[in-house]
Design a protein around this motif. Sequence first.
Motif, PDB file in Angstrom:
ATOM      1  N   UNK A 267       0.876  -1.173   0.000  1.00 53.79           N
ATOM      2  CA  UNK A 267       0.000   0.000   0.000  1.00 53.79           C
ATOM      3  C   UNK A 267       0.910   1.218   0.000  1.00 53.79           C
ATOM      4  N   UNK A 268       0.759   2.084  -0.995  1.00 55.21           N
ATOM      5  CA  UNK A 268       1.615   3.259  -1.097  1.00 55.21           C
ATOM      6  C   UNK A 268       0.769   4.473  -1.442  1.00 55.21           C
ATOM      7  N   UNK A 269       1.233   5.639  -0.992  1.00 45.95           N
ATOM      8  CA  UNK A 269       0.553   6.895  -1.311  1.00 45.95           C
ATOM      9  C   UNK A 269       1.550   7.838  -1.962  1.00 45.95           C
ATOM     10  N   UNK A 292      -9.737  16.170   5.410  1.00 45.35           N
ATOM     11  CA  UNK A 292      -9.186  17.246   6.234  1.00 45.35           C
ATOM     12  C   UNK A 292      -8.540  16.724   7.515  1.00 45.35           C
ATOM     13  N   UNK A 293      -8.956  15.559   7.990  1.00 45.06           N
ATOM     14  CA  UNK A 293      -8.373  15.008   9.209  1.00 45.06           C
ATOM     15  C   UNK A 293      -7.027  14.355   9.004  1.00 45.06           C
ATOM     16  N   UNK A 294      -6.551  14.280   7.745  1.00 49.05           N
ATOM     17  CA  UNK A 294      -5.278  13.622   7.443  1.00 49.05           C
ATOM     18  C   UNK A 294      -4.445  14.487   6.497  1.00 49.05           C
ATOM     19  N   UNK A 295      -4.033  15.685   6.947  1.00 48.09           N
ATOM     20  CA  UNK A 295      -3.273  16.561   6.047  1.00 48.09           C
ATOM     21  C   UNK A 295      -1.802  16.163   5.978  1.00 48.09           C
ATOM     22  N   UNK A 296      -1.219  16.268   4.805  1.00 43.80           N
ATOM     23  CA  UNK A 296       0.220  16.086   4.678  1.00 43.80           C
ATOM     24  C   UNK A 296       0.654  14.663   4.423  1.00 43.80           C
ATOM     25  N   UNK A 297       1.877  14.557   3.925  1.00 44.69           N
ATOM     26  CA  UNK A 297       2.438  13.263   3.558  1.00 44.69           C
ATOM     27  C   UNK A 297       2.563  12.321   4.749  1.00 44.69           C
ATOM     28  N   UNK A 298       2.918  12.853   5.930  1.00 41.52           N
ATOM     29  CA  UNK A 298       3.061  11.980   7.091  1.00 41.52           C
ATOM     30  C   UNK A 298       1.731  11.346   7.475  1.00 41.52           C
ATOM     31  N   UNK A 299       0.633  12.093   7.334  1.00 43.92           N
ATOM     32  CA  UNK A 299      -0.674  11.509   7.609  1.00 43.92           C
ATOM     33  C   UNK A 299      -1.111  10.554   6.513  1.00 43.92           C
ATOM     34  N   UNK A 300      -0.614  10.750   5.303  1.00 38.36           N
ATOM     35  CA  UNK A 300      -0.888   9.781   4.250  1.00 38.36           C
ATOM     36  C   UNK A 300      -0.188   8.452   4.554  1.00 38.36           C
ATOM     37  N   UNK A 301       0.991   8.530   5.177  1.00 34.55           N
ATOM     38  CA  UNK A 301       1.641   7.293   5.635  1.00 34.55           C
ATOM     39  C   UNK A 301       0.793   6.606   6.703  1.00 34.55           C
ATOM     40  N   UNK A 302       0.242   7.387   7.634  1.00 37.68           N
ATOM     41  CA  UNK A 302      -0.636   6.812   8.644  1.00 37.68           C
ATOM     42  C   UNK A 302      -1.857   6.154   8.002  1.00 37.68           C
TER      43      UNK A 302
END
Length: 465
Positions: A267-269, A292-302
């Motif tokens: 799984x990759x973003x 909106x609850x998952x902004x940014x690349x680090x939250x995309x990793x989460x």
Amino acid sequence: MIPVTGFAGHDVAVLGLGRSGLSTARALAAGGARPICWDDSAEGRERAAAEGFVIRDLTGRDAFFGVARLVTSPGIPHLYPRPHPAIAAAEAAMVPVDNDIGLFFRSVATPDWQDFDTPPRIVAVTGSNGKSTTSALIHHILTEDGRPAQLAGNIGRGVLDLDPPGNGGVVVLELSSYQTELARALTPDIAVFTNLSPDHLDRHGGPGGYFAAKRRLFAEGGPDRAVIGVDEPEGRFLAGQLSEGPSDDRVIRISVAEKLDGPGWSVAARKGFLAERRKSRQVASIDLRPITGLPGRHNHQNACAAYAACRALGLSPRGIEAALASFPGLPHRSQLVAERGGVRFVNDSKATNVDAAAKALQAFGRIRWIAGGLGKEGGIAALAPHLGSVAKAYLIGHSARDFALQLGEVPLEVCETMEVAVARAAAEAEPGDVVLLAPAAASFDQYPDFERRGQHFVDLVRGAE
């Protein structure tokens, strides 16, 4: 409560009487053991005595005569930089040392599980950054899907305070390196490794000890499935150790740095789009950008980690996508506090190290950056490549002047306190700016914890509205 099994009729010592320590004493008593309690603070001892627990100074030479086990709270050092005197005394008396996580894993499964149509599952999440958001996100997705789920460990409730999971129940645990390092039992069904960056190195005797503490979650119990972030060398090493070959789908690799291909499960973003691939084919995708609850690349990793764990539990891509869209985010982790005059105020007080602060700085455009506190080894020199979006830094706390010397040409102001920093940043911010609290430092110079620091920021921002 999860009654602790295996110690009925035995004395078990409990060191540290905060939230997890008192929960441990109660769960031991519920399982028939005789807890013997100690805390370095009189307040902790008084709390335990008020509940009827026996208090004994565990630092004495003969404190462990007749004791079957010492259970210690996670914040108490047992090896580096030096063992707590009570732990040293237990080891001298040849008494095994454990923590509440180890007791949980040895006690949570009961004979009743054999009669369930769907046995309960345990998902455990560790890593340097993102483990709280990932754990909460997994719990949110499960709840939105109608699955009975509980959240505990380093977030939510203490593990032994949980209700015994029933048919089809899922327990989601966030586990720190302090917790995984000492637990004598670690047997999750699904284990998640988000990422690794230097942290807590004094406690673990260096980066090798820190990684070894995280690795125990995967090496000790052998989870049925492992979700591994592979954007650092340690993650790639761990995935390789756990996998029998390229097509071994017991390991799900996740990344936000590169497209993952091959016959395995990944799984990759990239550029805001999450893609699930199996056997060299894309099987699902999700646009993460509007969430909106998952902004940014680090939250995309989460999001990748939570998606992979939930897929391993059998949830559908569309069900996961719907739940992601409704995730509100966690306090103190890229938390949108307010928007006023085109200026957004974001609380990322949990960014207590350089790696977490770097991820926050990459998530937004023009930034008014509030940073500082009790700086860690190396300060913020490693943030130099990530300062291009910083319009100005407002520095607070013990390390404010040290940080100022490491910021190069970035405009800055040494504010000392949060009150001054918020007032100055708000006064100078222009429409489109983000006033971002991402301290890159611990909070203990001015606040008891990062939560209190973040809440002070929130109160100041909202009080100015």
